[in-house]
Motif scaffolding. Structure first.
Motif, short mmCIF file in Angstrom:
data_model
loop_
_atom_site.label_atom_id
_atom_site.label_comp_id
_atom_site.label_asym_id
_atom_site.label_seq_id
_atom_site.Cartn_x
_atom_site.Cartn_y
_atom_site.Cartn_z
N ASP A 39 0.87 -1.18 0.00
CA ASP A 39 0.00 0.00 0.00
C ASP A 39 0.90 1.23 0.00
OD1 ASP A 39 -1.62 2.17 0.56
OD2 ASP A 39 -2.80 1.12 2.07
N GLU A 40 0.98 1.91 -1.14
CA GLU A 40 1.87 3.06 -1.25
C GLU A 40 1.44 4.21 -0.35
OE1 GLU A 40 3.26 4.24 -5.10
OE2 GLU A 40 3.05 2.20 -5.87
N GLY A 41 0.16 4.34 -0.08
CA GLY A 41 -0.34 5.41 0.78
C GLY A 41 0.19 5.29 2.21
N SER A 42 0.16 4.07 2.75
CA SER A 42 0.61 3.86 4.12
C SER A 42 2.04 3.33 4.18
CB SER A 42 -0.31 2.88 4.84
OG SER A 42 -0.21 1.60 4.24
N ASN A 43 2.61 2.99 3.02
CA ASN A 43 3.97 2.44 2.94
C ASN A 43 4.07 1.14 3.74
OD1 ASN A 43 6.63 2.41 1.99
ND2 ASN A 43 7.38 3.39 3.85
#
Length: 139
Positions: A39-43
């Motif tokens: 998840d790139e948003g939350s890394n």
């Protein structure tokens, strides 16, 4: 947990090795294939589906080298969190808020380790085994 920190961390380390970090989450995705998602948003890296977790912790896969029941997994994560918090990088004592922000940026596993180690200790049923690390952290 962030992939770069988790991938390089070893229990025997007393400090982090920045040059060993995997700064590209896509390399980890390539290594693990379809078992995980990023998840790139939350890394954050997570197991792709609950069925992957169920399989890895089920008796059916007990013969597999990847088999790890929940208590054992929590023990490992608790040990990793406590060992991470005991790194020389964090031994300076109290720091100002601006320094804390910088540390949290430089050490992405720090917040998770600081918040989550008690949960993993309790869930591991291995308090006695982990007590030396807990006592070192409290000192």
């Amino acid at each position: 947990m962030t992939p770069a920190e988790l991938a390089i961390f070893e229990l025997e380390l007393d400090a982090t090795e920045p040059e060993m970090r995997l700064n590209d989450a896509h390399k980890i995705l390539h290594i693990c294939g379809s078992l995980i998602t990023y998840d790139e948003g939350s890394n954050q890296v997570r197991l792709a589906h609950h069925s992957v977790r169920d399989y890895l912790s089920s008796r059916v896969s007990a013969e597999s080298p990847f088999f790890m029941p929940d208590e054992a997994a929590n023990r490992e994560v608790a040990q990793l969190c406590l060992s991470y918090l005991l790194l020389r990088d964090f031994s300076c004592g109290w720091i100002a808020e601006s320094q804390l922000r910088e540390k949290l940026y430089r050490f992405p596993l720090l917040l998770y380790a600081a918040q989550s180690w008690p949960y993993h200790v309790i869930s591991s049923s291995a308090e006695q085994h982990l007590q030396p690390l807990i006592l070192r952290l409290m000192n």
